[in-house]
Write a protein that holds these residues in place. Structure first.
Motif, PDB file in Angstrom:
ATOM      1  N   LYS A  19      67.459  65.465  38.619  1.00  0.00           N
ATOM      2  CA  LYS A  19      68.010  64.639  37.534  1.00  0.00           C
ATOM      3  C   LYS A  19      68.731  63.424  38.105  1.00  0.00           C
ATOM      4  O   LYS A  19      68.588  62.312  37.595  1.00  0.00           O
ATOM      5  CB  LYS A  19      68.973  65.458  36.664  1.00  0.00           C
ATOM      6  CG  LYS A  19      68.284  66.338  35.678  1.00  0.00           C
ATOM      7  CD  LYS A  19      69.273  67.039  34.778  1.00  0.00           C
ATOM      8  CE  LYS A  19      68.535  67.919  33.793  1.00  0.00           C
ATOM      9  NZ  LYS A  19      69.419  68.525  32.821  1.00  0.00           N
ATOM     10  N   TRP A  73      67.471  59.577  37.560  1.00  0.00           N
ATOM     11  CA  TRP A  73      68.376  58.568  37.011  1.00  0.00           C
ATOM     12  C   TRP A  73      68.434  57.350  37.939  1.00  0.00           C
ATOM     13  O   TRP A  73      68.346  56.220  37.489  1.00  0.00           O
ATOM     14  CB  TRP A  73      69.769  59.154  36.822  1.00  0.00           C
ATOM     15  CG  TRP A  73      70.775  58.126  36.438  1.00  0.00           C
ATOM     16  CD1 TRP A  73      70.984  57.609  35.191  1.00  0.00           C
ATOM     17  CD2 TRP A  73      71.685  57.450  37.311  1.00  0.00           C
ATOM     18  NE1 TRP A  73      71.967  56.661  35.243  1.00  0.00           N
ATOM     19  CE2 TRP A  73      72.415  56.539  36.530  1.00  0.00           C
ATOM     20  CE3 TRP A  73      71.939  57.524  38.673  1.00  0.00           C
ATOM     21  CZ2 TRP A  73      73.395  55.721  37.067  1.00  0.00           C
ATOM     22  CZ3 TRP A  73      72.916  56.707  39.203  1.00  0.00           C
ATOM     23  CH2 TRP A  73      73.631  55.829  38.405  1.00  0.00           C
ATOM     24  N   LYS A  88      63.709  77.691  24.922  1.00  0.00           N
ATOM     25  CA  LYS A  88      64.163  78.669  25.909  1.00  0.00           C
ATOM     26  C   LYS A  88      63.036  79.612  26.333  1.00  0.00           C
ATOM     27  O   LYS A  88      62.956  80.014  27.479  1.00  0.00           O
ATOM     28  CB  LYS A  88      65.332  79.476  25.352  1.00  0.00           C
ATOM     29  CG  LYS A  88      65.949  80.409  26.355  1.00  0.00           C
ATOM     30  CD  LYS A  88      67.196  81.067  25.846  1.00  0.00           C
ATOM     31  CE  LYS A  88      67.739  81.961  26.934  1.00  0.00           C
ATOM     32  NZ  LYS A  88      69.107  82.329  26.720  1.00  0.00           N
ATOM     33  N   LYS A 105      65.610  71.894  30.712  1.00  0.00           N
ATOM     34  CA  LYS A 105      65.659  70.882  29.668  1.00  0.00           C
ATOM     35  C   LYS A 105      65.442  71.482  28.285  1.00  0.00           C
ATOM     36  O   LYS A 105      64.707  70.941  27.475  1.00  0.00           O
ATOM     37  CB  LYS A 105      64.610  69.814  29.935  1.00  0.00           C
ATOM     38  CG  LYS A 105      64.764  69.077  31.224  1.00  0.00           C
ATOM     39  CD  LYS A 105      63.819  67.896  31.234  1.00  0.00           C
ATOM     40  CE  LYS A 105      62.835  68.004  32.353  1.00  0.00           C
ATOM     41  NZ  LYS A 105      61.874  66.891  32.365  1.00  0.00           N
ATOM     42  N   GLY A 156      65.542  72.176  24.594  1.00  0.00           N
ATOM     43  CA  GLY A 156      65.899  71.341  23.451  1.00  0.00           C
ATOM     44  C   GLY A 156      65.455  69.892  23.570  1.00  0.00           C
ATOM     45  O   GLY A 156      65.526  69.151  22.604  1.00  0.00           O
ATOM     46  N   THR A 157      64.990  69.481  24.737  1.00  0.00           N
ATOM     47  CA  THR A 157      64.547  68.095  24.890  1.00  0.00           C
ATOM     48  C   THR A 157      63.074  67.974  24.489  1.00  0.00           C
ATOM     49  O   THR A 157      62.306  68.918  24.603  1.00  0.00           O
ATOM     50  CB  THR A 157      64.709  67.590  26.335  1.00  0.00           C
ATOM     51  OG1 THR A 157      63.932  68.408  27.205  1.00  0.00           O
ATOM     52  CG2 THR A 157      66.160  67.618  26.767  1.00  0.00           C
ATOM     53  N   THR A 158      62.719  66.817  24.013  1.00  0.00           N
ATOM     54  CA  THR A 158      61.344  66.545  23.593  1.00  0.00           C
ATOM     55  C   THR A 158      60.804  65.369  24.386  1.00  0.00           C
ATOM     56  O   THR A 158      61.481  64.358  24.535  1.00  0.00           O
ATOM     57  CB  THR A 158      61.291  66.237  22.083  1.00  0.00           C
ATOM     58  OG1 THR A 158      61.830  67.348  21.362  1.00  0.00           O
ATOM     59  CG2 THR A 158      59.867  65.989  21.622  1.00  0.00           C
ATOM     60  N   GLU A 159      59.594  65.525  24.888  1.00  0.00           N
ATOM     61  CA  GLU A 159      58.923  64.455  25.622  1.00  0.00           C
ATOM     62  C   GLU A 159      57.616  64.130  24.915  1.00  0.00           C
ATOM     63  O   GLU A 159      56.935  65.020  24.417  1.00  0.00           O
ATOM     64  CB  GLU A 159      58.641  64.879  27.060  1.00  0.00           C
ATOM     65  CG  GLU A 159      59.880  65.094  27.888  1.00  0.00           C
ATOM     66  CD  GLU A 159      59.551  65.429  29.334  1.00  0.00           C
ATOM     67  OE1 GLU A 159      58.576  64.865  29.867  1.00  0.00           O
ATOM     68  OE2 GLU A 159      60.255  66.258  29.905  1.00  0.00           O
ATOM     69  N   ASN A 160      57.286  62.858  24.888  1.00  0.00           N
ATOM     70  CA  ASN A 160      56.003  62.439  24.337  1.00  0.00           C
ATOM     71  C   ASN A 160      54.985  62.379  25.465  1.00  0.00           C
ATOM     72  O   ASN A 160      55.208  61.734  26.476  1.00  0.00           O
ATOM     73  CB  ASN A 160      56.128  61.077  23.656  1.00  0.00           C
ATOM     74  CG  ASN A 160      56.992  61.170  22.410  1.00  0.00           C
ATOM     75  OD1 ASN A 160      56.927  62.140  21.674  1.00  0.00           O
ATOM     76  ND2 ASN A 160      57.796  60.165  22.182  1.00  0.00           N
ATOM     77  N   TYR A 204      57.248  76.427  24.723  1.00  0.00           N
ATOM     78  CA  TYR A 204      57.101  75.034  24.317  1.00  0.00           C
ATOM     79  C   TYR A 204      56.604  74.951  22.885  1.00  0.00           C
ATOM     80  O   TYR A 204      55.789  75.767  22.452  1.00  0.00           O
ATOM     81  CB  TYR A 204      56.089  74.320  25.227  1.00  0.00           C
ATOM     82  CG  TYR A 204      56.484  74.347  26.669  1.00  0.00           C
ATOM     83  CD1 TYR A 204      57.357  73.400  27.174  1.00  0.00           C
ATOM     84  CD2 TYR A 204      56.009  75.334  27.526  1.00  0.00           C
ATOM     85  CE1 TYR A 204      57.746  73.436  28.505  1.00  0.00           C
ATOM     86  CE2 TYR A 204      56.386  75.376  28.848  1.00  0.00           C
ATOM     87  CZ  TYR A 204      57.259  74.419  29.329  1.00  0.00           C
ATOM     88  OH  TYR A 204      57.643  74.464  30.643  1.00  0.00           O
ATOM     89  N   LYS A 233      58.274  69.852  22.958  1.00  0.00           N
ATOM     90  CA  LYS A 233      59.689  70.250  22.963  1.00  0.00           C
ATOM     91  C   LYS A 233      59.839  71.498  23.825  1.00  0.00           C
ATOM     92  O   LYS A 233      59.122  72.485  23.640  1.00  0.00           O
ATOM     93  CB  LYS A 233      60.166  70.536  21.538  1.00  0.00           C
ATOM     94  CG  LYS A 233      61.607  70.959  21.455  1.00  0.00           C
ATOM     95  CD  LYS A 233      62.019  71.210  20.016  1.00  0.00           C
ATOM     96  CE  LYS A 233      63.461  71.631  19.927  1.00  0.00           C
ATOM     97  NZ  LYS A 233      63.844  71.926  18.536  1.00  0.00           N
ATOM     98  N   THR A 234      60.761  71.452  24.777  1.00  0.00           N
ATOM     99  CA  THR A 234      61.030  72.597  25.639  1.00  0.00           C
ATOM    100  C   THR A 234      61.990  73.542  24.927  1.00  0.00           C
ATOM    101  O   THR A 234      63.070  73.139  24.510  1.00  0.00           O
ATOM    102  CB  THR A 234      61.641  72.142  26.977  1.00  0.00           C
ATOM    103  OG1 THR A 234      60.759  71.206  27.579  1.00  0.00           O
ATOM    104  CG2 THR A 234      61.858  73.314  27.901  1.00  0.00           C
TER     105      THR A 234
END
Length: 181
Positions: free
Chosen positions: A31, A35, A102, A81, A83-87, A105, A99-100
């Motif tokens: 991470k 960044w 617990k 990650k 709760g995070t969503t990636e396109n 997906y 969306k990841t």
């Protein structure tokens, strides 16, 4: 001072012996790296890297000693990650939202339809849930193979090698396998 250094080295070596094969995802370190790579100007990026060099060492140490050990023993990444969503662009040229969760997906198709891929840790089974129906896909076996659940209700053990996967594809496609570049 020399005795303290020797004791610290012995403790460190003992720790590495008890944590062998503990190669985790290094989420915290990655991470920080992501960044830093996200800074658009390469000169500013380099300055930030030099300023944060001690932080890189600290995050690497925390990942290697604490977080990856937790991930190894519990099977869960403590800073996943969730709760995070990636396109993600699909092979069909369309955008999918992933969306990841617990336990797997949630994939939202361009049409708005949702498909869940879920992992049951107790039974070590991946399944797919779509349109209110759940279909078991495969189970991880203790010997390193998977037990694939076939559409006709049968199961087949598949070696997780190129040959094993290709043989399974051939069987699923009625003996036909198409290669693409």
């Amino acid at each position: 001072m020399k005795k303290i250094a020797i004791k610290a080295m012995i403790l460190f070596m003992a720790g590495t012996m008890t944590m062998s094969s503990c190669i985790g995802s290094f989420g915290l370190f990655n991470k920080l790296l992501s960044w830093n790579k996200g800074i658009s100007n390469k000169f500013v990026n380099e300055v930030v890297f030099f300023i944060l060099t001690p932080v890189y060492g600290i995050t690497y140490f925390i990942d290697a000693v604490v977080l990856n050990s937790v991930e190894f023993w519990t099977g869960e990444n403590p800073i996943a990650k969730v709760g995070t969503t990636e396109n993600i662009w699909g092979k069909d040229g369309k955008m999918y939202a992933v969306k990841t969760m617990k336990n797997g997906y949630e994939i939202t198709k361009p049409t708005g339809e949702k498909v869940n891929f879920l992992f049951d840790k107790e039974q070590k089974i991946w399944s797919m849930e779509a349109e209110g129906q759940e279909t078991q896909l495969f189970r991880f076996n203790e010997d390193g193979t998977i037990e694939a659940f076939l559409p006709n209700g049968d199961t087949q053990n598949v070696a997780l090698t190129e040959e094993g996967v290709n043989a399974f594809r051939m069987q699923m496609n009625g003996g036909l396998f198409f290669a693409a570049r």
